[in-house]
Scaffold this motif. Structure first.
Motif, PDB file in Angstrom:
ATOM      1  N   UNK A 288       0.830  -1.217   0.000  1.00 16.21           N
ATOM      2  CA  UNK A 288       0.000   0.000   0.000  1.00 16.21           C
ATOM      3  C   UNK A 288       0.858   1.258   0.000  1.00 16.21           C
ATOM      4  N   UNK A 289       1.986   1.235   0.700  1.00 17.45           N
ATOM      5  CA  UNK A 289       2.892   2.387   0.713  1.00 17.45           C
ATOM      6  C   UNK A 289       3.393   2.677  -0.702  1.00 17.45           C
ATOM      7  N   UNK A 290       3.808   1.633  -1.416  1.00 19.08           N
ATOM      8  CA  UNK A 290       4.332   1.835  -2.769  1.00 19.08           C
ATOM      9  C   UNK A 290       3.243   2.315  -3.723  1.00 19.08           C
ATOM     10  N   UNK A 291       2.035   1.755  -3.602  1.00 21.42           N
ATOM     11  CA  UNK A 291       0.915   2.174  -4.469  1.00 21.42           C
ATOM     12  C   UNK A 291       0.566   3.627  -4.191  1.00 21.42           C
ATOM     13  N   UNK A 292       0.524   4.001  -2.900  1.00 17.47           N
ATOM     14  CA  UNK A 292       0.184   5.377  -2.526  1.00 17.47           C
ATOM     15  C   UNK A 292       1.233   6.360  -3.038  1.00 17.47           C
ATOM     16  N   UNK A 293       2.506   6.006  -2.918  1.00 27.53           N
ATOM     17  CA  UNK A 293       3.576   6.882  -3.414  1.00 27.53           C
ATOM     18  C   UNK A 293       3.470   7.067  -4.926  1.00 27.53           C
ATOM     19  N   UNK A 294       3.168   5.981  -5.633  1.00 26.99           N
ATOM     20  CA  UNK A 294       3.096   6.056  -7.093  1.00 26.99           C
ATOM     21  C   UNK A 294       1.905   6.903  -7.543  1.00 26.99           C
ATOM     22  N   UNK A 295       0.741   6.694  -6.938  1.00 25.80           N
ATOM     23  CA  UNK A 295      -0.466   7.406  -7.359  1.00 25.80           C
ATOM     24  C   UNK A 295      -0.442   8.869  -6.948  1.00 25.80           C
TER      25      UNK A 295
END
Length: 705
Positions: free
Chosen positions: A195-202
């Protein structure tokens, strides 16, 4: 003051949740101080930050302290217990301040003190200091959790300073908040990382990024979560400590900005990042931040950014360091969770062992012939798959028999689910047994698993089976025949492997004859029938049960009750016990709780006495304790004459040796005790047995002297 048992995971989780609900640093620090005071159960405390310019400790917030005194008493760094902790960065627990040379008296009543430093990235930024008016107020466990919260307080303070420096970059702020919400909403570590990586990307439109953690077993850094990478590329992401940019950041513990990753000599491109930046690889920057837990390196978080004229790489690196800190806290929480799970698992294993010991055959009390036959049948049936029907009057121990069957079977490690069919309304019993789907009836707001599904691979105990209505009986019959269940509102059957043990105090045969119980279900349940005998039919077990319950409830209630008088024992033997063993247990418990003497007398069983006085005289034969035993329908025995009539001999069928030998042993021991003035060593020598055997015989035969 009693210390409330604390839960470290809950305390950390509460603080993490508070991070999402406020951006007020004072409020967060006050929350942490309050939690520390509550956990330790102390009277006062303060949270202080280091004023490096002036060399003082500045109290940001406090509880139970004189504010004017705090303002006037400025502790220097290195001065007093608190100042020493602030200068050395080492937590300190002092359970008697009078014996500590560093202590500076602020309040006369303080007897104990605990100080934990707030450390962020090796920088000591302040301390949490707790005081108590009691000696020995603190424990090592308290020091550990306060230290964790102190580090969290320091990180909160540092994070908020960083966030303030990024106020104009609203996307970064929003992303940090989203990531914090992710961390506080789940304890699944993999879910947190993804979720951290998805949030950073979006939110920030980072091109690529990854979380790389050190695997101790392999001694390698390995990608555990990534943005914009295929599973095959992720598998390639392994590094030795010191290898490449990631390995060097891990080894040094220092964050780094690589302005142009394509031209940097340490960039390995092992995963194939550059293939994603074909148009302008020289304009791609790499940011790496170490993931630290106190002094331990855990891994590295990195992000690739395509630069433009507005890109502030320093702000992005600051942001990435905050993310690394959040990841570190997530790992620490996960470790605490795993430890808690292991402890719960250990407790579950211990509990199952205790249950198995509790319900082994030896713990079912009884020496009557009917009980011995029942024990033999339990042993034979326990490890089979056969359905068992337990019958008997209320209070005879049907549920205890069901427990013994389950915990001595091969299913003992699997679920044992109990349900009382008479205690649940008919319209709800089907849902309880088989479950329901959301919306299948009014009030079904969610899916619900039934007892049969919960008992899968184990055993289900259906108490008071005779109270089940005919419609539900047909559905239970299907479970027995097809080994499958169907939830209310579902069109799909589900296979289950459940052994059924049923119990009833009703005459099911009579209910079958009256068309109130299905005959086919009765025969399915009645594969093995175990009848629990009434207490009045095994009078010889009453002394054993009396002693068992007396020992149990004197211990439970911390009472000193050494025994039951001869007159009271005769009274309990004469009573018919309509409530069976349950009634006997309740009577003994009540007598123990209300007892004022060390020996229970007739007065302690006044309810039983009044019940007997209401009966016609000689309505019940008395079996004499420790002496003559009788079998139902047989002539009373008189072993003193040395002669037995044919009728008496017939009445001893199956127990002749036991009764006669016990009587002879009892009389011989009593004779020897009187002859040698109750000197047990001399008595044992006369009888030709050792002292331990004599004590055992006296206890087994209930010999009073």
């Amino acid at each position: 003051m009693s210390v409330k048992k604390f839960n470290p995971i809950q305390s950390i989780h509460e603080v993490a949740t508070a991070m999402n609900s406020t951006q007020d640093p004072d409020g967060l620090l006050e929350l942490i101080l309050d939690r520390c005071i509550q956990i330790c159960g102390v009277e006062s405390g303060s949270l202080m930050l280091i004023d490096e310019k002036n060399g003082f400790l500045d109290a940001v917030t406090s509880r139970g302290m004189n504010q004017q005194l705090l303002r006037e008493t400025k502790l220097r760094i290195g001065q007093g217990i608190t100042g020493v902790a602030a200068s050395t960065g080492k937590a300190k627990l002092v359970n008697d301040v009078s014996k500590d040379p560093d202590y500076i008296q602020v309040k006369e009543e303080i007897k104990s003190e605990l100080v934990a430093p707030m450390i962020v990235e090796d920088d000591i930024i302040g301390v949490i200091s707790l005081d108590s008016n009691r000696l020995n107020a603190f424990t090592a466990d308290m020091l550990e959790i306060v230290s964790v919260l102190a580090h969290q307080a320091g990180q909160i303070f540092k994070n908020l300073q960083t966030i303030r420096s990024l106020e104009q970059r609203t996307k970064i702020q929003a992303t940090l908040i989203e990531i914090s919400k992710v961390v506080s909403s789940t304890l699944d570590q993999n879910e947190v990382f993804d979720s951290i990586m998805v949030t950073m990307e979006k939110s920030l439109r980072l091109e690529k990024g990854s979380i790389v953690l050190f695997n101790k077993e392999e001694a390698l850094l390995r990608i555990v979560a990534a943005s914009g990478l295929s599973p095959e590329e992720i598998d390639k992401g392994t590094y030795q400590p010191g290898e490449g940019i990631t390995g060097k950041v891990f080894e040094s513990g220092e964050p780094i900005i690589i302005e142009s990753v394509a031209s940097h000599p340490d960039f390995l491109n092992r995963v194939g990042y550059l293939s994603h930046f074909k148009h302008d690889p020289h304009n791609v920057s790499l940011l790496c931040a170490p993931i630290l837990s106190e002094q331990t390196m855990l891994g590295v978080v990195n992000a690739f950014i395509v630069q433009n004229k507005h890109t502030d790489l320093k702000s992005f690196l600051d942001f990435l360091q905050v993310v690394a800190s959040i990841i570190s806290q997530s790992i620490k929480i996960q470790n605490l969770v795993e430890e808690a799970k292991k402890e719960i698992s250990r407790e579950n294993i211990q509990l199952k062992r205790e249950l198995k010991n509790k319900y082994k055959f030896g713990s079912l009390i009884g020496k009557a012939a009917s009980m011995e036959k029942m024990f033999e049948k339990i042993q034979l049936v326990a490890d089979s798959r056969a359905s068992v029907l337990i019958t008997g009057e209320s209070g005879t121990g049907k549920e205890m028999i069901a427990n013994a069957i389950h915990y001595n079977s091969s299913r003992s490690e699997n679920p044992f689910i109990k349900i009382n069919c008479a205690a649940i309304p008919e319209n709800l019993l089907e849902s309880e047994l088989f479950g329901h789907k959301k919306g299948s009836f009014t009030g079904a707001v969610t899916d619900k698993k039934g007892k049969f599904e919960l008992a899968d691979t184990g055993t289900i105990f259906l108490d008071e089976i005779g109270e089940m209505d005919l419609n539900l009986q047909s559905k239970l019959l299907r479970v027995l025949q097809e080994r499958e269940i169907e939830a209310i509102g579902s069109t799909k059957a589900k296979k289950v492997d459940v052994r059924i043990i049923a119990a009833t105090n009703a005459e099911l045969e009579q209910l079958v004859a009256e068309k109130k119980f299905r005959a086919d279900l009765f025969y399915r349940l009645n594969v093995v029938k175990i009848n629990t005998p009434a207490l009045r039919d095994r009078v010889e077990d009453i002394p054993l049960l009396m002693n068992h319950f007396l020992e149990k409830y004197t211990k439970d209630n911390n009472k000193v009750v050494k025994g039951i008088s001869r007159e009271a024992s005769k009274l309990l033997l004469k009573y018919r016990w309509p409530g069976n063993v349950r009634e006997l247990e309740n009577v003994i418990e009540r007598a123990v709780v209300l007892a004022q003497d060390e020996i229970l007398s007739e007065d302690d069983f006044s309810d039983i006495l009044s019940s007997l006085e209401d009966l016609p005289e000689h309505s019940n034969e008395v079996t004499q304790l420790n002496h003559v035993e009788t079998v139902s329908g047989a002539e009373p025995l008189d072993l003193g004459s040395g002669r037995l009539t044919p009728g008496q001999l017939d009445g001893l069928d199956g127990r002749a040796m036991e009764i006669v030998v016990s009587e002879v042993e009892s009389r011989l021991i009593q004779y020897a005790m009187k002859k040698f003035r109750y000197t047990k060593t001399r008595v044992a020598k006369y009888l030709g047995i050792n002292r331990n055997t004599l004590d055992k015989k006296i206890k087994e035969l209930n010999i009073e002297y």
